[in-house]
Design a protein around this motif. Structure first.
Motif, PDB file in Angstrom:
ATOM      1  N   PRO A  26       6.034   8.889  -0.434  1.00 59.71           N
ATOM      2  CA  PRO A  26       4.656   9.350  -0.561  1.00 59.71           C
ATOM      3  C   PRO A  26       3.850   9.186   0.738  1.00 59.71           C
ATOM      4  O   PRO A  26       3.100  10.077   1.123  1.00 59.71           O
ATOM      5  CB  PRO A  26       4.078   8.459  -1.662  1.00 59.71           C
ATOM      6  CG  PRO A  26       5.259   7.998  -2.451  1.00 59.71           C
ATOM      7  CD  PRO A  26       6.426   7.997  -1.533  1.00 59.71           C
ATOM      8  N   GLU A  27       4.048   8.055   1.437  1.00 60.84           N
ATOM      9  CA  GLU A  27       3.253   7.835   2.651  1.00 60.84           C
ATOM     10  C   GLU A  27       3.570   8.881   3.721  1.00 60.84           C
ATOM     11  O   GLU A  27       2.747   9.162   4.575  1.00 60.84           O
ATOM     12  CB  GLU A  27       3.502   6.427   3.193  1.00 60.84           C
ATOM     13  CG  GLU A  27       4.936   6.205   3.635  1.00 60.84           C
ATOM     14  CD  GLU A  27       5.235   4.739   3.939  1.00 60.84           C
ATOM     15  OE1 GLU A  27       6.070   4.182   3.225  1.00 60.84           O
ATOM     16  OE2 GLU A  27       4.644   4.179   4.870  1.00 60.84           O
ATOM     17  N   ASN A  28       4.792   9.448   3.673  1.00 59.83           N
ATOM     18  CA  ASN A  28       5.178  10.433   4.680  1.00 59.83           C
ATOM     19  C   ASN A  28       5.015  11.870   4.202  1.00 59.83           C
ATOM     20  O   ASN A  28       5.186  12.794   4.987  1.00 59.83           O
ATOM     21  CB  ASN A  28       6.631  10.210   5.103  1.00 59.83           C
ATOM     22  CG  ASN A  28       6.760   9.015   6.029  1.00 59.83           C
ATOM     23  OD1 ASN A  28       5.859   8.743   6.820  1.00 59.83           O
ATOM     24  ND2 ASN A  28       7.855   8.298   5.918  1.00 59.83           N
ATOM     25  N   LEU A  81       0.830  -1.191   0.000  1.00 59.48           N
ATOM     26  CA  LEU A  81       0.000   0.000   0.000  1.00 59.48           C
ATOM     27  C   LEU A  81       0.873   1.253   0.000  1.00 59.48           C
ATOM     28  O   LEU A  81       1.706   1.428   0.882  1.00 59.48           O
ATOM     29  CB  LEU A  81      -0.898  -0.024   1.246  1.00 59.48           C
ATOM     30  CG  LEU A  81      -2.080   0.941   1.201  1.00 59.48           C
ATOM     31  CD1 LEU A  81      -3.048   0.581   0.092  1.00 59.48           C
ATOM     32  CD2 LEU A  81      -2.789   0.935   2.548  1.00 59.48           C
ATOM     33  N   ARG A  82       0.653   2.114  -0.986  1.00 57.54           N
ATOM     34  CA  ARG A  82       1.424   3.339  -1.146  1.00 57.54           C
ATOM     35  C   ARG A  82       2.938   3.096  -1.215  1.00 57.54           C
ATOM     36  O   ARG A  82       3.725   3.943  -0.842  1.00 57.54           O
ATOM     37  CB  ARG A  82       1.115   4.330  -0.009  1.00 57.54           C
ATOM     38  CG  ARG A  82      -0.241   4.994  -0.202  1.00 57.54           C
ATOM     39  CD  ARG A  82      -0.367   6.246   0.621  1.00 57.54           C
ATOM     40  NE  ARG A  82      -0.655   5.982   2.011  1.00 57.54           N
ATOM     41  CZ  ARG A  82      -1.875   5.770   2.477  1.00 57.54           C
ATOM     42  NH1 ARG A  82      -2.913   5.826   1.659  1.00 57.54           N
ATOM     43  NH2 ARG A  82      -2.078   5.541   3.737  1.00 57.54           N
ATOM     44  N   VAL A 114       0.386  13.916   7.471  1.00 58.51           N
ATOM     45  CA  VAL A 114       1.438  13.065   8.032  1.00 58.51           C
ATOM     46  C   VAL A 114       2.741  13.842   8.104  1.00 58.51           C
ATOM     47  O   VAL A 114       3.440  13.840   9.126  1.00 58.51           O
ATOM     48  CB  VAL A 114       1.621  11.801   7.155  1.00 58.51           C
ATOM     49  CG1 VAL A 114       2.725  10.918   7.720  1.00 58.51           C
ATOM     50  CG2 VAL A 114       0.311  11.044   7.030  1.00 58.51           C
ATOM     51  N   LEU A 115       3.055  14.532   7.017  1.00 61.62           N
ATOM     52  CA  LEU A 115       4.326  15.252   6.946  1.00 61.62           C
ATOM     53  C   LEU A 115       4.402  16.331   8.027  1.00 61.62           C
ATOM     54  O   LEU A 115       5.406  16.450   8.732  1.00 61.62           O
ATOM     55  CB  LEU A 115       4.498  15.880   5.559  1.00 61.62           C
ATOM     56  CG  LEU A 115       5.784  16.687   5.385  1.00 61.62           C
ATOM     57  CD1 LEU A 115       7.006  15.777   5.467  1.00 61.62           C
ATOM     58  CD2 LEU A 115       5.788  17.458   4.079  1.00 61.62           C
ATOM     59  N   LEU A 116       3.326  17.093   8.169  1.00 61.33           N
ATOM     60  CA  LEU A 116       3.360  18.204   9.126  1.00 61.33           C
ATOM     61  C   LEU A 116       3.500  17.692  10.551  1.00 61.33           C
ATOM     62  O   LEU A 116       4.204  18.288  11.373  1.00 61.33           O
ATOM     63  CB  LEU A 116       2.109  19.074   8.964  1.00 61.33           C
ATOM     64  CG  LEU A 116       2.081  19.831   7.616  1.00 61.33           C
ATOM     65  CD1 LEU A 116       0.740  20.513   7.384  1.00 61.33           C
ATOM     66  CD2 LEU A 116       3.226  20.851   7.532  1.00 61.33           C
ATOM     67  N   ARG A 117       2.890  16.540  10.830  1.00 59.97           N
ATOM     68  CA  ARG A 117       3.014  15.971  12.170  1.00 59.97           C
ATOM     69  C   ARG A 117       4.450  15.513  12.427  1.00 59.97           C
ATOM     70  O   ARG A 117       5.007  15.714  13.501  1.00 59.97           O
ATOM     71  CB  ARG A 117       2.063  14.783  12.305  1.00 59.97           C
ATOM     72  CG  ARG A 117       1.635  14.507  13.728  1.00 59.97           C
ATOM     73  CD  ARG A 117       0.515  13.541  13.743  1.00 59.97           C
ATOM     74  NE  ARG A 117       0.782  12.547  12.697  1.00 59.97           N
ATOM     75  CZ  ARG A 117      -0.002  11.518  12.409  1.00 59.97           C
ATOM     76  NH1 ARG A 117      -1.082  11.332  13.055  1.00 59.97           N
ATOM     77  NH2 ARG A 117       0.302  10.671  11.451  1.00 59.97           N
ATOM     78  N   LEU A 118       5.036  14.937  11.397  1.00 62.72           N
ATOM     79  CA  LEU A 118       6.415  14.461  11.489  1.00 62.72           C
ATOM     80  C   LEU A 118       7.373  15.630  11.692  1.00 62.72           C
ATOM     81  O   LEU A 118       8.254  15.600  12.560  1.00 62.72           O
ATOM     82  CB  LEU A 118       6.742  13.726  10.179  1.00 62.72           C
ATOM     83  CG  LEU A 118       7.960  12.841  10.114  1.00 62.72           C
ATOM     84  CD1 LEU A 118       7.785  11.646  11.037  1.00 62.72           C
ATOM     85  CD2 LEU A 118       8.132  12.337   8.674  1.00 62.72           C
ATOM     86  N   LEU A 119       7.177  16.686  10.906  1.00 63.30           N
ATOM     87  CA  LEU A 119       8.060  17.849  11.009  1.00 63.30           C
ATOM     88  C   LEU A 119       7.901  18.522  12.369  1.00 63.30           C
ATOM     89  O   LEU A 119       8.886  18.946  12.990  1.00 63.30           O
ATOM     90  CB  LEU A 119       7.776  18.848   9.888  1.00 63.30           C
ATOM     91  CG  LEU A 119       8.048  18.344   8.461  1.00 63.30           C
ATOM     92  CD1 LEU A 119       7.795  19.459   7.443  1.00 63.30           C
ATOM     93  CD2 LEU A 119       9.457  17.808   8.314  1.00 63.30           C
TER      94      LEU A 119
END
Ligand code: UD1
Length: 633
Positions: A216-218, A133-134, A223-228
């Motif tokens: 893509p999954e990140n 998936l992705r 998702v990206l903003l939470r990670l950053l």
């Protein structure tokens, strides 16, 4: 000697890095190089920071062809790559196409080569994450592996995955990781070639983290903003070169770091290495950076559920934290593992030589010269053969025997029956592969009220007659009214020199007798010619005694055919003369199957059985190795 012509297709950052190693080695060999390389750049990555900088870093010559496919939806990009690479192949007429990794460029080039019947050589074959998936890369890699005539693996695990997928050993070569070659070469050059200034970024040696995120999954905005945001809360500064996709999300959203996170432009190879060697922890979802961190012995946090390089996770140098920001931050504080990472699993850093050698000597020059089957070329295509080895036909054969007045006899009765001169048949089943399968024949016989003799083995690699299911099968057969014999395989005793053949055979017969509480009055041999040497004196009668052959006509369904014709089609049958018929349960089925297919089904059943029993016994097999390992604190 004409040199083989190889078209190498690259298109993305990680491929420039890997191709640099092999191209560099070819350049170093100069006129001695056993292959001639034509370099094609698809243009999937086109920005200078993602592309040109690598050609410059490694002194790679300009590509011979630039296809300028650019960005776009993956299927369109794939279409453009396939079409344009195919046109280059028409023009260049190469012997081989060389591709790296798992990107859209890899798949497009492999498809084009396949359409043009040019054999594909795939570097970094066999890696599996077991997640689709992705993760287009997983699909790309699997497809390219299976299109390839030669799969070159950078890790030993890759070799094993391909073997498990049924690939012939001839198609798989372990070469080691070109990224490790490059890493070793670059180490000494970092001080002079890296231009990044740690001080200017206010970074202290060993007191910052390096982060790269691009998958893509990140890079989905949420998702990206939470990670950053999590990285921005880290205790130590975090430096992060920004992939175009990340840049686009930030431009759209307007978020900017206010804490520990420092965003920088994408970096060249030496600058990235400089940061990697000096960082406290590496946070990355890139398969390449992950391996480089492993080579550099830097602990790595992977913001994914699983990744392609379980070797790093198994050794404790990487941990998968999924998309949980707290787990990510906690992992940044974890101590370094005690054992240094072992790069053995990625070869010794001489992959360029091995790849060139594989291209020059191992790669087949025609797609149809490849051993596509696991056991090589003996069956380029499994031979299909019409058979009538069905239970229906078996019933018909037995019925014909009955109608012709045949009695179904046990071996000890033969002598007396011969004296009487009435028609009789000794029906025998040597069980070479699988006891359970014999039940079907036993049932047909029982329905018709006839008895046969079943000969299981005690010593075979194929089954364990004392196992629960095989024992139950033998008991079922005996309860249906059949006789028990012993199928004796001398090879099993080859190493037990203490026992004579006669003693070994006697020992096995007694084992079976006590286990099944039945007398064994007859023995058959798995390899009769080797077993029946002149001085062998057995204490029990065996099926190769002249008595069972000279006055009695012998038929066997060896290899899934009747070499002497079908017993019931023989003149002996017509005359009502005594018959000795050996039927192997493995060849007989509900429907007609070729002998090859019958064996393939046996393999499937065995594999299934093994997997089931492993799963029933071992949680780690059922749940999955990766899940367990990554759950480790
Ligand atoms: C690709 C690979 C990935 C690899 C990565 C390394 C596939 C499916 N994925 O992902 O496995 O780890 O390269 O970077 O092939 N873009 C630019 N400039 C460029 C190239 C791309 O701005 O030079 C932007 C475009 O908006 C594009 C996006 O980046 O839509 C994604 O690029 P693409 O090459 O399709 O995939 P990557 O994410 O780079």
């Amino acid at each position: 000697v004409t040199r083989r012509k190889v078209v190498t297709v690259v298109g993305t950052r990680p491929q420039f890095v890997k191709a640099a190693v092999v191209s560099g080695h070819l350049r170093a060999l100069g006129a001695e190089a056993p292959v001639e390389e034509v370099l094609v750049h698809t243009g999937q990555h086109y920005e200078p920071t993602l592309s040109d900088v690598f050609f410059r870093d490694f002194g790679m010559p300009e590509p011979d062809h630039e296809l300028d496919v650019g960005s776009g939806p993956m299927s369109e990009q794939l279409g453009r790559i396939t079409e344009r690479v195919a046109a280059i192949l028409d023009q260049e007429q190469p012997d081989l196409v060389l591709v790296y990794g798992d990107t859209t460029s890899t798949l497009g080039a492999a498809l084009a080569a396949d359409h043009r019947d040019v054999p594909v050589v795939h570097v970094e074959a066999g890696e599996r994450m077991f997640r689709r998936l992705r993760v287009p890369e997983e699909s790309n890699r699997i497809l390219v592996d299976h299109l390839s005539s030669l799969c070159l693996c950078v890790s030993e695990l890759g070799v094993r995955h391909l073997a498990r997928e049924g690939m012939a050993p001839e198609r798989i070569v372990f070469v080691g990781d070109p990224m490790y070659d490059l890493f070793r070469w670059a180490l000494d050059l970092v001080p002079e070639r890296a231009s990044i200034d740690l001080a200017a970024l206010e970074l202290e040696e060993g007191r910052f983290h390096l982060a790269t995120v691009h998958r893509p999954e990140n890079t989905q905005p949420a998702v990206l903003l939470r990670l950053l945001a999590a990285l921005d809360r880290a205790e130590l500064p975090v430096v992060m070169p920004v992939h175009p996709r990340v840049r686009d999300v930030l431009a759209e959203d307007g978020w900017a770091p206010a804490g520990s996170l420092r965003l920088v432009e994408p970096l060249g190879y030496f600058d990235l290495l400089r940061l990697l060697l000096a960082c406290h922890h590496c946070v990355t979802d890139s398969g390449g950076v992950m391996r480089e961190a492993f080579f550099a012995a830097r602990p790595t946090v992977v913001p994914m559920q699983s990744n392609w390089w379980p070797q790093a996770v198994e050794s404790g140098w990487a941990v998968n934290v999924g998309s949980d920001p707290d787990a990510l931050l906690a992992a940044l504080d974890a101590p370094e593992p005690e054992e240094p990472p072992s790069t053995e699993v990625f070869g010794g850093g001489r992959s360029a030589e091995r790849i060139v050698e594989a291209l020059a000597e191992r790669a087949p020059l025609r797609k149809d010269e490849v051993a596509w089957h696991r056991h090589g070329r003996f069956a380029e295509l499994p031979t299909v053969q019409a058979t009538n080895f069905t239970y229906t036909h078996y019933r018909r054969m037995l019925t014909s025997l009955q109608e012709r007045g045949y009695a179904f006899a046990a071996f000890p009765e033969a002598e007396e029956l011969l004296a009487w001169g009435e028609p009789f048949v000794l029906l025998r089943h040597d069980i070479d592969m699988e006891v359970e399968k014999a039940i079907a024949l036993a049932e047909v016989e029982a329905e018709l009220g006839v008895a046969a003799t079943y000969f299981p083995m005690t010593s075979t690699e194929h089954y364990n007659v004392f196992s629960a299911s095989a024992s139950a099968a033998v008991r079922t057969i005996l309860e249906l009214g059949h006789h028990l014999g012993l199928h004796f395989d001398l090879a099993a005793h080859g190493t037990n020199g203490a026992l004579s053949i006669a003693e070994a055979c006697e020992q096995e017969a007694e084992l079976l007798e006590s286990w099944f509480e039945r007398e064994i009055e007859i023995v058959s041999f798995h390899r009769p010619s080797e077993t029946l040497t002149e001085d062998v004196e057995l204490s029990r009668p065996h099926t190769y005694l002249p008595l069972f052959h000279e006055p009695i006509r012998y038929f066997a369904d060896s290899r899934g055919v009747w070499p002497r014709g079908e017993p019931t089609a023989s003149p002996e049958f017509a005359e009502g003369r005594p018959l000795h018929v050996l039927v192997h349960p493995i060849w007989w089925n509900e429907r007609p199957l070729s002998p090859h297919e019958a064996l393939m089904r046996f393999v499937d059943r065995r594999t299934d059985l093994l997997e089931r029993s492993l799963a029933a016994n071992c949680e780690v097999y059922r749940v999955g190795r990766l899940a367990i390992v990554s759950a480790r604190p």
